[in-house]
Scaffold this active site. Sequence first.
Site, short mmCIF file in Angstrom:
data_model
loop_
_atom_site.label_atom_id
_atom_site.label_comp_id
_atom_site.label_asym_id
_atom_site.label_seq_id
_atom_site.Cartn_x
_atom_site.Cartn_y
_atom_site.Cartn_z
N SER A 167 -1.67 4.64 -4.28
CA SER A 167 -0.80 3.46 -4.39
C SER A 167 -1.67 2.23 -4.58
O SER A 167 -2.85 2.23 -4.21
CB SER A 167 0.07 3.33 -3.14
OG SER A 167 -0.75 3.32 -1.98
N GLU A 208 -1.95 -2.20 -4.52
CA GLU A 208 -1.38 -3.45 -3.99
C GLU A 208 -1.67 -4.62 -4.92
O GLU A 208 -2.77 -4.77 -5.42
CB GLU A 208 -1.99 -3.71 -2.61
CG GLU A 208 -1.46 -4.99 -1.97
CD GLU A 208 -1.95 -5.16 -0.55
OE1 GLU A 208 -1.74 -4.25 0.27
OE2 GLU A 208 -2.54 -6.20 -0.27
N ASP A 268 0.26 -14.17 9.33
CA ASP A 268 -0.60 -15.24 9.84
C ASP A 268 -0.11 -16.56 9.28
O ASP A 268 0.39 -16.59 8.15
CB ASP A 268 -2.06 -15.03 9.38
CG ASP A 268 -2.71 -13.87 10.10
OD1 ASP A 268 -2.49 -13.75 11.32
OD2 ASP A 268 -3.40 -13.09 9.43
N PHE A 297 -15.05 -11.01 2.92
CA PHE A 297 -14.46 -9.86 3.64
C PHE A 297 -14.90 -9.87 5.10
O PHE A 297 -14.12 -9.57 5.99
CB PHE A 297 -14.89 -8.54 3.00
CG PHE A 297 -14.33 -8.31 1.62
CD1 PHE A 297 -13.23 -9.02 1.18
CD2 PHE A 297 -14.90 -7.39 0.77
CE1 PHE A 297 -12.72 -8.82 -0.09
CE2 PHE A 297 -14.39 -7.17 -0.50
CZ PHE A 297 -13.31 -7.89 -0.93
N HIS A 310 -4.60 3.71 -0.48
CA HIS A 310 -3.92 2.50 -0.95
C HIS A 310 -5.01 1.54 -1.43
O HIS A 310 -5.85 1.10 -0.64
CB HIS A 310 -3.12 1.89 0.21
CG HIS A 310 -2.25 0.74 -0.18
ND1 HIS A 310 -1.14 0.86 -0.98
CD2 HIS A 310 -2.33 -0.59 0.13
CE1 HIS A 310 -0.56 -0.32 -1.14
NE2 HIS A 310 -1.27 -1.22 -0.48
P1 FAD Z 1 0.82 -6.86 14.82
O1 FAD Z 1 0.92 -5.39 14.76
O2 FAD Z 1 2.00 -7.62 15.29
O3 FAD Z 1 -0.44 -7.21 15.75
C1 FAD Z 1 -0.89 -8.54 15.90
C2 FAD Z 1 -1.54 -8.68 17.27
O4 FAD Z 1 -0.53 -8.53 18.29
C3 FAD Z 1 -2.59 -7.61 17.55
O5 FAD Z 1 -3.64 -8.19 18.26
C4 FAD Z 1 -1.84 -6.60 18.38
O6 FAD Z 1 -2.70 -5.88 19.25
C5 FAD Z 1 -0.85 -7.46 19.14
N1 FAD Z 1 0.41 -6.74 19.41
C6 FAD Z 1 1.09 -5.95 18.53
N2 FAD Z 1 2.17 -5.43 19.11
C7 FAD Z 1 2.19 -5.90 20.39
C8 FAD Z 1 3.06 -5.73 21.49
N3 FAD Z 1 4.15 -4.95 21.39
N4 FAD Z 1 2.77 -6.38 22.64
C9 FAD Z 1 1.67 -7.16 22.75
N5 FAD Z 1 0.80 -7.37 21.72
C10 FAD Z 1 1.07 -6.75 20.57
N6 FAD Z 1 -0.42 -10.84 5.80
C11 FAD Z 1 0.40 -11.62 5.04
O7 FAD Z 1 0.59 -12.82 5.34
N7 FAD Z 1 1.03 -11.10 3.94
C12 FAD Z 1 0.87 -9.80 3.56
O8 FAD Z 1 1.44 -9.37 2.56
C13 FAD Z 1 0.02 -8.96 4.35
N8 FAD Z 1 -0.16 -7.66 4.04
C14 FAD Z 1 -0.92 -6.87 4.86
C15 FAD Z 1 -1.03 -5.49 4.58
C16 FAD Z 1 -1.78 -4.65 5.41
C17 FAD Z 1 -1.88 -3.19 5.10
C18 FAD Z 1 -2.46 -5.20 6.55
C19 FAD Z 1 -3.28 -4.32 7.43
C20 FAD Z 1 -2.37 -6.56 6.82
C21 FAD Z 1 -1.60 -7.40 5.99
N9 FAD Z 1 -1.44 -8.76 6.26
C22 FAD Z 1 -0.62 -9.55 5.48
C23 FAD Z 1 -2.19 -9.39 7.35
C24 FAD Z 1 -1.39 -9.42 8.65
O9 FAD Z 1 -0.23 -10.19 8.51
C25 FAD Z 1 -2.28 -10.03 9.73
O10 FAD Z 1 -3.40 -9.20 9.96
C26 FAD Z 1 -1.60 -10.39 11.03
O11 FAD Z 1 -2.53 -11.13 11.81
C27 FAD Z 1 -1.16 -9.20 11.85
O12 FAD Z 1 -0.06 -8.58 11.36
P2 FAD Z 1 0.38 -7.13 11.95
O13 FAD Z 1 1.75 -6.86 11.54
O14 FAD Z 1 -0.63 -6.13 11.62
O15 FAD Z 1 0.29 -7.49 13.50
#
Ligand code: FAD
Length: 288
Positions: free
Chosen positions: A16, A18, A110, A220, A270
Amino acid sequence: MKIIDIYNKATEPVFSFEFFPPKTLAGEAKLIEAIKNLKVLKPSFVSVTYGAGGSTKDKTIELCSGIQSNFQITTMCHFTCVGASKNDILVTLKRIESEKIHNIIALRGDPSGVGTKFAKHPNGFANASELIEFIKINKFEFGIAGGCYPEKHPDAITFEQDIINLKIKVDSGAEFLITQLFFSNEIFFKFQKKALEAGINVPIIPGIMPITSFSQIEKFKNLAGCYIPDNLVNELDQLKNDEAEFLNRSIEFTSKQCEELLNRGVKGIHFYTLNQSNATIEVMKRLK
Ligand code: FAD
């Protein structure tokens, strides 16, 4: 089709790609060219990112919808909850659904602006698990992916806590996970083992990016906080003034990285393409 069904039924590795929504007309033309070139490789799906702070919401959805109708490729729409209330989120999810986009990767996101810390919207969500729970409670039928971090998410206090949080995300409904980019398979395999030990049984798909310029290395390291092996950095440093040799070495590294991941059982790769096709095509050629 839900992407998890593609992984579950696959007898071959699932590839896939991106993309991100371009800001200019020239960028759009370049992206269309890249999609045309990459379509030849028969990707199982492609995904389109959601700009920082939700800045490209409309463009992301339009692009996913356009790729599905113009190129007949399944898309996965990136979706973040940063800066959005529950009501905003509901409206956007309904729009994605109405465009017949069946798959999303649900992320916390973020805020835009370097160094700005994430803060929960007063009527929104603190993390991706809460977002996924909300999607489920509202009975949307999307296939749902989540992000994961072999080198720990930068906000997580410890690697162990990050894994515990990842398990909550999977229990909330993430059907598969895509990793942040990484350059050390050893780090990935250690993460994969810890995730499995924590009861995370969904496919973990490596997110891979070939380095196409020397300046990307520092970026990076800073943005994604990822480790790049010293010998690769040194070799690329010596080749930085020879574009062809630089690319050749980088592509060789990525091909070997992917080959090892696939040989050791990952269900797919991916590729973070940065809207370019050449490097990904070259890596895929060497894999076949
Ligand atoms: P989460 O899973 O919510 O985690 C964030 C933090 O909160 C972590 O430290 C985690 O340990 C903590 N946490 C999670 N769940 C809980 C809980 N239940 N209780 C307490 N703490 C918790 N960003 C963009 O803006 N646009 C994009 O299109 C984009 N695409 C991405 C694609 C991929 C494959 C990845 C890996 C990242 C992408 N990002 C994107 C970046 C991402 O938005 C950031 O890394 C952001 O800081 C974290 O998002 P997340 O959903 O992984 O976080």
